[in-house]
Structures are given as structure tokens and as C-alpha cells.
Motif scaffolding. Structure first.
Motif, PDB file in Angstrom:
ATOM      1  N   GLU A   5      43.519  35.543  42.143  1.00 53.10           N
ATOM      2  CA  GLU A   5      43.277  36.092  40.862  1.00 53.10           C
ATOM      3  C   GLU A   5      42.190  36.846  40.810  1.00 53.10           C
ATOM      4  OE1 GLU A   5      44.171  31.689  38.656  1.00 53.10           O
ATOM      5  OE2 GLU A   5      42.271  31.808  40.115  1.00 53.10           O
ATOM      6  N   VAL A   6      42.099  38.048  39.979  1.00 56.64           N
ATOM      7  CA  VAL A   6      41.329  39.104  39.708  1.00 56.64           C
ATOM      8  C   VAL A   6      40.911  38.744  38.169  1.00 56.64           C
ATOM      9  CG1 VAL A   6      40.484  41.438  39.485  1.00 56.64           C
ATOM     10  CG2 VAL A   6      42.335  40.926  41.051  1.00 56.64           C
ATOM     11  N   ILE A 132      40.230  47.160  50.605  1.00 52.29           N
ATOM     12  CA  ILE A 132      39.866  46.373  51.740  1.00 52.29           C
ATOM     13  C   ILE A 132      40.105  44.903  51.291  1.00 52.29           C
ATOM     14  CG2 ILE A 132      38.128  45.810  53.492  1.00 52.29           C
ATOM     15  CD1 ILE A 132      37.421  48.862  53.601  1.00 52.29           C
ATOM     16  N   ALA A 133      39.219  44.773  50.448  1.00 47.80           N
ATOM     17  CA  ALA A 133      39.284  43.095  49.825  1.00 47.80           C
ATOM     18  C   ALA A 133      40.842  42.677  49.732  1.00 47.80           C
ATOM     19  CB  ALA A 133      38.182  43.180  48.485  1.00 47.80           C
ATOM     20  N   ALA A 134      41.488  43.499  48.982  1.00 48.56           N
ATOM     21  CA  ALA A 134      42.864  43.085  48.549  1.00 48.56           C
ATOM     22  C   ALA A 134      43.740  43.085  49.838  1.00 48.56           C
ATOM     23  CB  ALA A 134      43.502  43.990  47.621  1.00 48.56           C
ATOM     24  N   LEU A 135      43.607  43.957  50.772  1.00 42.44           N
ATOM     25  CA  LEU A 135      44.642  43.884  51.828  1.00 42.44           C
ATOM     26  C   LEU A 135      44.345  42.706  52.700  1.00 42.44           C
ATOM     27  CD1 LEU A 135      44.762  47.569  52.815  1.00 42.44           C
ATOM     28  CD2 LEU A 135      46.776  46.214  51.649  1.00 42.44           C
ATOM     29  N   THR A 136      42.811  42.636  52.948  1.00 46.41           N
ATOM     30  CA  THR A 136      42.557  41.493  53.883  1.00 46.41           C
ATOM     31  C   THR A 136      42.725  40.116  53.122  1.00 46.41           C
ATOM     32  OG1 THR A 136      40.670  42.889  54.300  1.00 46.41           O
ATOM     33  CG2 THR A 136      40.439  40.653  55.051  1.00 46.41           C
ATOM     34  N   ILE A 137      42.576  39.872  52.062  1.00 46.07           N
ATOM     35  CA  ILE A 137      42.856  38.406  51.302  1.00 46.07           C
ATOM     36  C   ILE A 137      44.248  38.151  51.397  1.00 46.07           C
ATOM     37  CG2 ILE A 137      42.420  37.385  49.309  1.00 46.07           C
ATOM     38  CD1 ILE A 137      39.621  38.443  49.125  1.00 46.07           C
ATOM     39  N   ARG A 138      44.934  39.371  51.056  1.00 44.41           N
ATOM     40  CA  ARG A 138      46.480  39.029  50.962  1.00 44.41           C
ATOM     41  C   ARG A 138      47.146  38.761  52.241  1.00 44.41           C
ATOM     42  NH1 ARG A 138      49.870  43.337  47.528  1.00 44.41           N
ATOM     43  NH2 ARG A 138      49.796  44.591  49.244  1.00 44.41           N
ATOM     44  N   GLU A 154      35.525  48.995  36.193  1.00 46.48           N
ATOM     45  CA  GLU A 154      36.133  49.874  37.088  1.00 46.48           C
ATOM     46  C   GLU A 154      36.404  48.928  38.581  1.00 46.48           C
ATOM     47  OE1 GLU A 154      33.411  52.488  39.000  1.00 46.48           O
ATOM     48  OE2 GLU A 154      34.721  53.514  40.069  1.00 46.48           O
ATOM     49  N   THR A 155      35.788  47.939  38.933  1.00 39.81           N
ATOM     50  CA  THR A 155      35.793  47.045  40.037  1.00 39.81           C
ATOM     51  C   THR A 155      37.419  46.207  39.404  1.00 39.81           C
ATOM     52  OG1 THR A 155      33.765  47.206  40.491  1.00 39.81           O
ATOM     53  CG2 THR A 155      35.164  45.308  41.258  1.00 39.81           C
ATOM     54  N   HIS A 156      37.373  45.672  38.374  1.00 36.21           N
ATOM     55  CA  HIS A 156      38.544  45.065  38.126  1.00 36.21           C
ATOM     56  C   HIS A 156      39.709  45.746  37.944  1.00 36.21           C
ATOM     57  CE1 HIS A 156      41.045  42.807  35.156  1.00 36.21           C
ATOM     58  NE2 HIS A 156      40.556  41.830  35.745  1.00 36.21           N
ATOM     59  N   ARG A 157      39.803  46.972  37.653  1.00 32.55           N
ATOM     60  CA  ARG A 157      40.872  47.627  37.589  1.00 32.55           C
ATOM     61  C   ARG A 157      41.460  48.023  39.065  1.00 32.55           C
ATOM     62  NH1 ARG A 157      39.438  50.645  33.470  1.00 32.55           N
ATOM     63  NH2 ARG A 157      38.060  51.975  34.700  1.00 32.55           N
ATOM     64  N   ALA A 158      40.162  48.427  40.019  1.00 30.55           N
ATOM     65  CA  ALA A 158      40.625  48.657  41.209  1.00 30.55           C
ATOM     66  C   ALA A 158      41.016  47.582  42.354  1.00 30.55           C
ATOM     67  CB  ALA A 158      39.271  49.179  41.862  1.00 30.55           C
ATOM     68  N   LEU A 159      40.706  46.335  42.098  1.00 24.88           N
ATOM     69  CA  LEU A 159      41.140  45.127  42.537  1.00 24.88           C
ATOM     70  C   LEU A 159      42.675  44.638  42.170  1.00 24.88           C
ATOM     71  CD1 LEU A 159      37.982  42.944  42.412  1.00 24.88           C
ATOM     72  CD2 LEU A 159      39.025  43.529  44.381  1.00 24.88           C
ATOM     73  N   SER A 160      42.717  44.924  40.765  1.00 23.47           N
ATOM     74  CA  SER A 160      44.233  44.567  40.312  1.00 23.47           C
ATOM     75  C   SER A 160      45.028  45.636  40.952  1.00 23.47           C
ATOM     76  CB  SER A 160      44.038  44.776  38.821  1.00 23.47           C
ATOM     77  OG  SER A 160      43.023  43.999  38.341  1.00 23.47           O
ATOM     78  N   THR A 161      44.752  46.926  41.068  1.00 24.43           N
ATOM     79  CA  THR A 161      45.770  47.908  41.444  1.00 24.43           C
ATOM     80  C   THR A 161      46.057  47.575  42.769  1.00 24.43           C
ATOM     81  OG1 THR A 161      44.822  49.415  39.861  1.00 24.43           O
ATOM     82  CG2 THR A 161      46.133  50.505  41.721  1.00 24.43           C
ATOM     83  N   HIS A 162      45.083  47.193  43.668  1.00 22.19           N
ATOM     84  CA  HIS A 162      45.222  47.038  45.214  1.00 22.19           C
ATOM     85  C   HIS A 162      46.198  46.027  45.480  1.00 22.19           C
ATOM     86  CE1 HIS A 162      43.674  51.001  46.563  1.00 22.19           C
ATOM     87  NE2 HIS A 162      42.636  50.717  45.961  1.00 22.19           N
TER      88      HIS A 162
END
Ligand code: AR6
Length: 170
Positions: A5-6, A132-138, A154-162
Motif C-alpha cells: 500500500e502507498v 527502485i522501491a516499487a520494483l524491489t518490493i514487488r 510528489e513522492t506519493h504520486r511517484a510510488l503509486s505510478t511505479h
């Protein structure tokens, strides 16, 4: 396979088994999210950190969470200082997420909350860090409930997108 979850907010308010802090090698606390976590946990967190220091960039260690209870552990990981992106920063940041997740698994934890490691004082660009966070955690979703806590839009949007990107097999 766990849920990822983001969320937008202050990580010290998270009700999870472990909160990850973006520490420095001394594990004594500092500014940013690390400062907020040390303030909320109380001075015993720095004392426990000192016993395990120094912690190299890309490594992770766990201490009790003290005043952050019911959170059980603080996982201290040290991100890379951004030096332009050609000095192994991506690998060190990947390792922060991997080592933190493996440590949480070893401690048999069911939930963990991460801040956007290295993207504040250490200067890692937000979007590249989020990818990197999204790919690694997934690819390593070994904990039941993983929460990525953004402190700004901005961070919320970037994490959600990736996180929403389709997995590329080839
Ligand atoms: N909850 C969630 N995220 C937060 C919070 C909070 N309460 N406060 C800040 N952030 P930073 P770094 C976000 O600078 O870049 C410390 O002095 C922040 O907006 O905390 O890894 C350490 O001791 C940003 O998106 O960590 C080290 O010396 C993210 O957390 C150094 O800073 C990370 O920013 C580590 O720098």
C-alpha cells in the motif's frame, strides 16, 4: 504474496510490526524521518543503535521500537548519499529495501512501513528512488502487509505510478 500500500502521512503514526528509518552510519538519529522516529521512540533508541553501529550503506539492523509501541521494531537502514547516480547509488538503495525485508522475515513480522529512503537529506531523486522501491518490493513481497509512507504528494504520486506499472518479463 503480501499487499503493498502507498499512503501519505507521518510514518511514526503507523501501526505495523516494524517501522524502517532512513538512518546514518552512527545509528544515533539525525534529521528528517530519522529525527521524527527517534523523537517518538525516545532516547533508548539511540542507545540501542550505538551498540550496533556503525551500519554501512545498504545494510539494515533492527532494534526494539521503545516508545513507538505497539510497533515492535525499528529497522535502521542507511541509504546512499546521491553523487550523481554513477557511484552505485541504485544498488545501495535496492539493498536497503532487500535487507530490510529479509530482516523483517527473519523476525517473523507480518507488517512493515518504509519511508522514501535517501530522498531527503541524502538527495536521491524522488522518481528514480520510487521506481527502485516499487520494483524491489514487488519482486520481494515476502511480508504480508507492506506500506510505503510518502511524506509529500510528489513522492506519493511517484510510488503509486511505479507500483501500478505492469511487470516487464523481458
Ligand atoms: N514520515 C514519513 N516520511 C518522512 C517523515 C516522516 N515523519 N519525515 C521526513 N520524511 P530523510 P535520507 C521523508 O532526509 O535522505 C537523517 O539525518 C522525507 O520527506 O529523512 O535517507 C539521517 O540520520 C523524504 O521523502 O532521509 C541521515 O543522516 C524521506 O522521508 C540522513 O538524514 C527521506 O528523507 C538520511 O537522509
Amino acid at each position: 504474496m503480501g499487499t503493498i500500500e502507498v499512503v501519505l502521512g507521518d510514518i511514526t503514526a503507523e501501526n505495523v510490526d516494524a517501522i524502517v528509518t532512513a538512518a546514518n552510519e552512527s545509528l544515533l538519529g539525525g534529521g528528517g524521518v530519522d529525527g521524527a522516529i527517534h523523537r517518538a521512540a525516545g532516547p533508548r533508541l539511540a542507545e540501542a543503535g550505538a551498540e550496533l553501529a556503525p551500519c554501512e550503506p545498504g545494510k539494515a539492523v533492527a532494534t526494539p521500537a521503545f516508545g513507538l509501541a505497539p510497533v515492535k521494531y525499528v529497522i535502521h537502514t542507511v541509504g546512499p548519499v546521491w553523487e550523481g547516480g554513477e557511484h552505485g547509488e541504485d544498488e545501495v538503495l535496492t539493498s536497503c529495501y532487500v535487507k530490510s525485508l529479509l530482516l523483517a522475515e527473519e523476525l517473523e513480522l507480518e507488517s512493515i512501513a518504509f519511508p522514501a529512503i535517501a530522498t531527503g537529506i541524502y538527495g536521491f531523486p524522488t522518481d528514480r528512488a520510487a521506481e527502485i522501491a516499487a520494483l524491489t518490493i514487488r519482486s520481494l513481497a515476502i511480508i504480508d502487509r507492506i506500506r510505503l509512507v510518502a511524506f509529500d504528494e510528489e513522492t506519493h504520486r511517484a510510488l503509486s505510478t511505479h507500483l501500478a506499472k505492469p511487470v516487464e518479463v523481458w
